[in-house]
Design an enzyme around this catalytic site. Structure first.
Site, PDB file in Angstrom:
ATOM      1  N   ASN A 126       5.588  -3.711  -6.933  1.00 30.89           N
ATOM      2  CA  ASN A 126       5.362  -3.587  -8.382  1.00 30.89           C
ATOM      3  C   ASN A 126       5.638  -2.179  -8.870  1.00 30.89           C
ATOM      4  O   ASN A 126       6.197  -1.988  -9.951  1.00 30.89           O
ATOM      5  CB  ASN A 126       3.919  -3.952  -8.719  1.00 30.89           C
ATOM      6  CG  ASN A 126       3.674  -5.438  -8.615  1.00 30.89           C
ATOM      7  OD1 ASN A 126       3.810  -6.152  -9.594  1.00 30.89           O
ATOM      8  ND2 ASN A 126       3.341  -5.912  -7.425  1.00 30.89           N
ATOM      9  N   TYR A 184       3.791   4.684  -2.704  1.00 31.83           N
ATOM     10  CA  TYR A 184       4.545   5.139  -3.881  1.00 31.83           C
ATOM     11  C   TYR A 184       3.635   5.269  -5.111  1.00 31.83           C
ATOM     12  O   TYR A 184       4.028   5.869  -6.111  1.00 31.83           O
ATOM     13  CB  TYR A 184       5.623   4.099  -4.254  1.00 31.83           C
ATOM     14  CG  TYR A 184       6.876   4.066  -3.427  1.00 31.83           C
ATOM     15  CD1 TYR A 184       7.019   4.793  -2.247  1.00 31.83           C
ATOM     16  CD2 TYR A 184       7.954   3.284  -3.841  1.00 31.83           C
ATOM     17  CE1 TYR A 184       8.197   4.717  -1.502  1.00 31.83           C
ATOM     18  CE2 TYR A 184       9.132   3.221  -3.121  1.00 31.83           C
ATOM     19  CZ  TYR A 184       9.248   3.935  -1.943  1.00 31.83           C
ATOM     20  OH  TYR A 184      10.425   3.865  -1.231  1.00 31.83           O
ATOM     21  N   GLY A 185       2.456   4.641  -5.031  1.00 32.02           N
ATOM     22  CA  GLY A 185       1.599   4.412  -6.194  1.00 32.02           C
ATOM     23  C   GLY A 185       1.328   5.594  -7.103  1.00 32.02           C
ATOM     24  O   GLY A 185       1.243   5.449  -8.314  1.00 32.02           O
ATOM     25  N   SER A 238       7.612  -0.420  -0.526  1.00 28.24           N
ATOM     26  CA  SER A 238       7.284   0.908  -0.027  1.00 28.24           C
ATOM     27  C   SER A 238       6.722   0.826   1.394  1.00 28.24           C
ATOM     28  O   SER A 238       6.848   1.769   2.162  1.00 28.24           O
ATOM     29  CB  SER A 238       6.248   1.556  -0.947  1.00 28.24           C
ATOM     30  OG  SER A 238       5.077   0.766  -0.971  1.00 28.24           O
ATOM     31  N   THR A 265       1.833  -5.806  -4.252  1.00 32.65           N
ATOM     32  CA  THR A 265       2.095  -6.790  -3.195  1.00 32.65           C
ATOM     33  C   THR A 265       1.250  -6.557  -1.936  1.00 32.65           C
ATOM     34  O   THR A 265       1.257  -7.393  -1.033  1.00 32.65           O
ATOM     35  CB  THR A 265       3.601  -6.806  -2.852  1.00 32.65           C
ATOM     36  OG1 THR A 265       4.034  -5.469  -2.558  1.00 32.65           O
ATOM     37  CG2 THR A 265       4.402  -7.357  -4.010  1.00 32.65           C
ATOM     38  N   GLU A 320      -2.918  -0.048   4.134  1.00 33.17           N
ATOM     39  CA  GLU A 320      -1.905   0.502   5.056  1.00 33.17           C
ATOM     40  C   GLU A 320      -2.574   1.009   6.339  1.00 33.17           C
ATOM     41  O   GLU A 320      -1.990   0.958   7.412  1.00 33.17           O
ATOM     42  CB  GLU A 320      -1.122   1.646   4.395  1.00 33.17           C
ATOM     43  CG  GLU A 320      -0.168   1.206   3.289  1.00 33.17           C
ATOM     44  CD  GLU A 320       1.252   0.890   3.778  1.00 33.17           C
ATOM     45  OE1 GLU A 320       1.777   1.629   4.616  1.00 33.17           O
ATOM     46  OE2 GLU A 320       1.824  -0.115   3.306  1.00 33.17           O
TER      47      GLU A 320
END
Ligand code: DGL
Length: 276
Positions: free
Chosen positions: A75, A43-44, A12, A194, A159
């Protein structure tokens, strides 16, 4: 002559770079293409349908670049989209191409990394809610007691490069302690996102040396080496010039700056639109 092409790696955002760097260490002669869907990360907290649509677009983009093999180095996307892509989409796209994820390789190894047989999983809300680690671990190490904890703040902190701030460290401490309070017998924790290897040393500091903090990159790379040794038909389709190309759905200058911090080397990416 057989056409060869790079291995595709997708996340992502920046997290997959922690897997990519291990892949490059263990498979230095191969070519890689990395795609970060940074414009739509994280995306989580997104639904199954949305993560599936995004992941399929990413996989199709890497296929369009010729990759016969794509590693979903995320993941959340592995938990929510990989199986549908493998079972429903891949047979329609190509019978030769393959898509692999990061959850199965990790769960195959976890049993050997714990003495107490109590394992903790830290991941995004999506990964934890999917129960994928518990399901897969039941297959490979049914004797293990699995305790999970979602850390919805960690990806945005990483991020945005705020994970080393006082507030950032507070969130991280709180989540690590919450997991250990759920099961104090845990002696191995899987960083099931990750992005998290970036804060691995801080997590290890909180826990001390009695708890094994496990990053997935080295495991995923080892498993890929093994996979390629067993699948010569795939191995033959991969190009080997030791090169790497980076694509991002975000502004390329933003990606270059942050990715360079992640990998501690200078990155030059290309912008790409992957929406249908
Ligand atoms: N690196 C992704 C993972 O492993 C981060 C997910 C996200 O975008 O929230 O789950």
């Amino acid at each position: 002559m057989l056409q060869t092409a790079p291995i595709g790696v997708f996340d992502s955002g920046y997290g997959g770079l922690t897997v990519l760097s291990e892949l490059r260490k263990q498979l230095p002669e191969y070519d890689f293409i990395y795609l970060g869907d940074n414009a739509r990360a994280p995306y989580g907290n997104r639904s199954y349908d949305v993560v599936y649509d995004f992941a399929l677009e990413a996989v199709n983009f890497l296929f369009s670049k010729g990759s016969p093999l794509v590693i979903i180095a995320c993941n959340t996307a592995s938990a929510k989209a990989l199986r549908s892509i493998q079972q429903n989409d891949l047979p329609k796209i190509s019978l030769e191409k393959r898509v692999l994820g990061v959850i199965r390789p990790s769960t195959e190894e976890i049993g050997a990394l714990t003495h107490t047989k109590h394992v903790g999983i830290l991941g995004t809300t999506g990964t934890i809610q999917s129960g994928s680690y518990e399901i897969e671990l039941k297959k490979f190490a049914p004797e293990i007691t699995v305790t999970q904890h979602a850390c919805p703040m960690w990806v945005p902190l990483i991020e945005n490069n705020r994970h080393n701030s006082i507030a950032g460290k507070m969130f991280i401490d709180e989540d690590v302690k919450a997991l250990m309070e759920k099961d104090p017998l845990i002696d191995a924790i899987v960083l099931a996102c990750t992005h998290y290897p970036v804060i691995k040393s801080h997590i290890q500091e909180i826990l001390g040396s009695n708890v094994n903090v496990i990053a997935q990159g080295p495991i995923v790379a080892e498993k890929l080496v093994d996979y390629l040794s067993r699948h010569s038909e795939m191995e033959k389709m991969l190009s080997k010039n030791g090169t790497i190309r980076y694509f991002t759905t975000e502004n390329k200058h933003v990606f270059d700056e942050k990715a360079s911090q992640f990998l501690e080397e200078k990155i030059r990416s290309e912008h790409v639109e992957i929406t249908n």
